[in-house]
Design a protein around this motif. Structure first.
Motif, PDB file in Angstrom:
ATOM      1  N   UNK A  13     -10.214   0.584  12.263  1.00  0.00           N
ATOM      2  CA  UNK A  13      -9.704   0.236  13.590  1.00  0.00           C
ATOM      3  C   UNK A  13      -8.185   0.131  13.603  1.00  0.00           C
ATOM      4  N   UNK A  14      -7.657   0.138  14.802  1.00  0.00           N
ATOM      5  CA  UNK A  14      -6.217  -0.002  14.955  1.00  0.00           C
ATOM      6  C   UNK A  14      -5.600   1.219  15.579  1.00  0.00           C
ATOM      7  N   UNK A  15      -4.346   1.073  15.906  1.00  0.00           N
ATOM      8  CA  UNK A  15      -3.646   2.159  16.589  1.00  0.00           C
ATOM      9  C   UNK A  15      -2.687   2.862  15.649  1.00  0.00           C
ATOM     10  N   UNK A  16      -2.541   4.120  15.895  1.00  0.00           N
ATOM     11  CA  UNK A  16      -1.493   4.871  15.222  1.00  0.00           C
ATOM     12  C   UNK A  16      -1.831   5.263  13.802  1.00  0.00           C
ATOM     13  N   UNK A  17      -1.023   6.159  13.300  1.00  0.00           N
ATOM     14  CA  UNK A  17      -1.195   6.630  11.938  1.00  0.00           C
ATOM     15  C   UNK A  17      -0.445   5.721  10.974  1.00  0.00           C
ATOM     16  N   UNK A  18      -0.667   5.984   9.725  1.00  0.00           N
ATOM     17  CA  UNK A  18       0.146   5.352   8.701  1.00  0.00           C
ATOM     18  C   UNK A  18       1.300   6.287   8.352  1.00  0.00           C
ATOM     19  N   UNK A  19       2.357   5.692   7.928  1.00  0.00           N
ATOM     20  CA  UNK A  19       3.524   6.463   7.506  1.00  0.00           C
ATOM     21  C   UNK A  19       3.862   6.114   6.068  1.00  0.00           C
ATOM     22  N   UNK A  20       4.103   7.122   5.294  1.00  0.00           N
ATOM     23  CA  UNK A  20       4.432   6.927   3.887  1.00  0.00           C
ATOM     24  C   UNK A  20       5.671   7.743   3.553  1.00  0.00           C
ATOM     25  N   UNK A  21       6.191   7.515   2.388  1.00  0.00           N
ATOM     26  CA  UNK A  21       7.360   8.257   1.932  1.00  0.00           C
ATOM     27  C   UNK A  21       6.912   9.471   1.139  1.00  0.00           C
ATOM     28  N   UNK A  70      10.883   9.246  12.266  1.00  0.00           N
ATOM     29  CA  UNK A  70       9.629   9.457  11.555  1.00  0.00           C
ATOM     30  C   UNK A  70       9.127  10.886  11.763  1.00  0.00           C
ATOM     31  N   UNK A  71       9.255  11.342  12.982  1.00  0.00           N
ATOM     32  CA  UNK A  71       8.766  12.684  13.276  1.00  0.00           C
ATOM     33  C   UNK A  71       9.689  13.757  12.726  1.00  0.00           C
ATOM     34  N   UNK A  72      10.965  13.470  12.785  1.00  0.00           N
ATOM     35  CA  UNK A  72      11.945  14.512  12.483  1.00  0.00           C
ATOM     36  C   UNK A  72      12.107  14.753  10.995  1.00  0.00           C
ATOM     37  N   UNK A  73      12.008  13.704  10.236  1.00  0.00           N
ATOM     38  CA  UNK A  73      12.383  13.800   8.829  1.00  0.00           C
ATOM     39  C   UNK A  73      11.185  14.063   7.933  1.00  0.00           C
ATOM     40  N   UNK A  74      11.337  15.054   7.113  1.00  0.00           N
ATOM     41  CA  UNK A  74      10.254  15.430   6.220  1.00  0.00           C
ATOM     42  C   UNK A  74       9.989  14.381   5.148  1.00  0.00           C
ATOM     43  N   UNK A  75      10.916  13.465   5.003  1.00  0.00           N
ATOM     44  CA  UNK A  75      10.709  12.459   3.962  1.00  0.00           C
ATOM     45  C   UNK A  75       9.647  11.455   4.354  1.00  0.00           C
ATOM     46  N   UNK A  76       9.213  11.503   5.600  1.00  0.00           N
ATOM     47  CA  UNK A  76       8.154  10.600   6.041  1.00  0.00           C
ATOM     48  C   UNK A  76       6.876  11.387   6.292  1.00  0.00           C
ATOM     49  N   UNK A  77       5.832  10.907   5.692  1.00  0.00           N
ATOM     50  CA  UNK A  77       4.535  11.554   5.814  1.00  0.00           C
ATOM     51  C   UNK A  77       3.635  10.752   6.737  1.00  0.00           C
ATOM     52  N   UNK A  78       3.021  11.446   7.622  1.00  0.00           N
ATOM     53  CA  UNK A  78       2.061  10.804   8.516  1.00  0.00           C
ATOM     54  C   UNK A  78       0.681  10.857   7.881  1.00  0.00           C
ATOM     55  N   UNK A  79       0.094   9.709   7.705  1.00  0.00           N
ATOM     56  CA  UNK A  79      -1.220   9.616   7.085  1.00  0.00           C
ATOM     57  C   UNK A  79      -2.213   9.132   8.138  1.00  0.00           C
ATOM     58  N   UNK A  93       0.808  -1.208   0.000  1.00  0.00           N
ATOM     59  CA  UNK A  93       0.000   0.000   0.000  1.00  0.00           C
ATOM     60  C   UNK A  93       0.839   1.254   0.000  1.00  0.00           C
ATOM     61  N   UNK A  94       2.134   1.107   0.177  1.00  0.00           N
ATOM     62  CA  UNK A  94       3.002   2.271   0.192  1.00  0.00           C
ATOM     63  C   UNK A  94       2.983   3.021   1.503  1.00  0.00           C
ATOM     64  N   UNK A  95       2.359   2.421   2.480  1.00  0.00           N
ATOM     65  CA  UNK A  95       2.377   3.048   3.796  1.00  0.00           C
ATOM     66  C   UNK A  95       2.275   1.963   4.862  1.00  0.00           C
ATOM     67  N   UNK A  96       2.729   2.316   6.037  1.00  0.00           N
ATOM     68  CA  UNK A  96       2.790   1.342   7.126  1.00  0.00           C
ATOM     69  C   UNK A  96       2.522   2.023   8.446  1.00  0.00           C
ATOM     70  N   UNK A  97       1.974   1.262   9.360  1.00  0.00           N
ATOM     71  CA  UNK A  97       1.854   1.767  10.723  1.00  0.00           C
ATOM     72  C   UNK A  97       3.192   1.591  11.417  1.00  0.00           C
TER      73      UNK A  97
END
Length: 332
Positions: A156-164, A140-149, A106-110
């Motif tokens: 359901x589930x915990x946390x956001x997804x992270x993508x490039x 993940x938080x520091x680098x702009x290359x990671x996008x929080x989705x 999916x191009x993104x991961x929790x």
DNA sequence: AACTAACTCAACA
DNA sequence: TGTTGAGTTAGTT
């Protein structure tokens, strides 16, 4: 033939201890030497000396024989594996995160999926999880290359997804997975725009949460396996799989594929399959959405013009553009 | 030497 | 789980 030799050199099942990791002569034979990791010098002697450092691995009885320098030609397979797991992979956390996200369909991961990926692929990270997982979150938080989705409200589930981020393309173009050639950093305005995009996406405008459509691939896979350098379960550390999955495609094959405009679709699909469609034909470049014909995409052209020489990439599994994050996009 | 990337720890929301 | 800051180490210029 060349690849076969590489497989042998890196095969964990090989009885030669020097094959457990990349041997230094191999690394140093590359035109662009890997930046040495202070915690992961891969020469066999140093691997054992590493025990004397502040190794995070707990000092069990099992390890005493090794720390006493008794690791020899009579060593057992279990010793090999343990040693393999003791050595920190020669990748920065950013590289590890990138690998994880790239490996997903999916191009993104929790966050948890990222953890799992790293632990499954690199036994080293089954230890001291608090330490490195904190570093993962930090990166993940520091680098702009990671996008929080953000998750969809009903998902359901915990946390956001992270993508490039689509623009982070060639972060490791210097040939080192330890140190990027240049940090991918958004300007303030871009950060605000990105935040807006993420906000909009969280409300489903980009259809991020319906799950990937059937047949969806985050980036062109027909000619490019998800992990060309092969983070294979039994090989790991960036080793090409032994299967036929890794057949280096010709650059012409890539050119023809990307010139079709599919690369543009892959931009959108990294952030939800309908990003492009919902905007009436466009792509995400940096944080800006552009409305241009896919085939007339500056990023596409740049990408096509910067295709790596695959015959050389096969020579060294640590050589830079060996996983698709570097191939998929080329920052302009 | 200065700058920069990366790592680690920690505090806090 | 995610963000931010501080301090340190090490590679690059």
């Amino acid at each position: 033939m060349v690849m076969e030799n590489l497989h042998r050199k890196f095969d964990m099942n090989d009885e030669n201890p020097a094959c457990m990791l990349s041997d230094s002569s191999f690394l140093h034979s590359t035109s662009r030497p890997e930046v040495p990791d202070r915690s992961c010098d891969t020469s066999s002697e140093d691997i054992y000396q590493q025990k004397n450092d502040s190794s995070p691995i707990n000092s069990s009885d099992e390890e005493d024989d090794e720390s006493n320098g008794q690791f020899s030609g009579t060593s057992t397979m279990s010793q090999h594996k343990r040693r393999f797991a003791d050595v920190k992979p020669p990748y920065s956390y950013i590289a590890l995160i990138t690998m994880a996200i790239e490996s997903s369909t999916s191009g993104m991961m929790t966050l948890n999926e990222i953890y799992s990926f790293i632990m499954n692929r690199f036994p080293y990270f089954k230890e001291n999880q608090q330490r490195w997982q904190n570093s993962i979150r930090h990166n993940l938080s520091l680098n702009d290359c990671f996008l929080k989705i953000p998750r969809a409200p009903g998902r359901p589930g915990k946390g956001n997804y992270w993508a490039l981020h689509p623009g982070c393309g060639d972060m490791f173009g210097n040939g080192s997975f330890l140190r990027r050639a240049k940090r991918f950093k958004l300007k303030r305005q871009q950060q605000e725009e990105q935040a807006h995009i993420q906000h909009v996406s969280s409300y489903g405008h980009f259809n991020l949460y319906g799950g990937p459509p059937s047949g969806y691939k985050p980036y062109p896979l027909p000619a490019l396996p998800s992990f060309p350098q092969g983070l294979h379960q039994t090989q790991q550390y960036g080793l090409p799989p032994k299967s036929e999955a890794w057949n280096a495609p010709s650059t012409s094959a890539y050119s023809s594929y990307y010139n079709t405009g599919n690369i543009t679709n892959s931009f959108g699909s990294s952030f939800g399959s309908s990003l492009t469609g919902s905007l009436g034909g466009g792509y995400l470049s940096g944080t800006n959405v552009h409305s241009v014909p896919p085939s007339n995409n500056a990023l596409t052209n740049s990408f096509t013009n910067n295709l790596p020489n695959y015959s050389s990439l096969q020579q060294n599994p640590y050589c830079a553009p060996q996983y698709p994050g570097q191939l998929r996009l080329q920052a302009t």
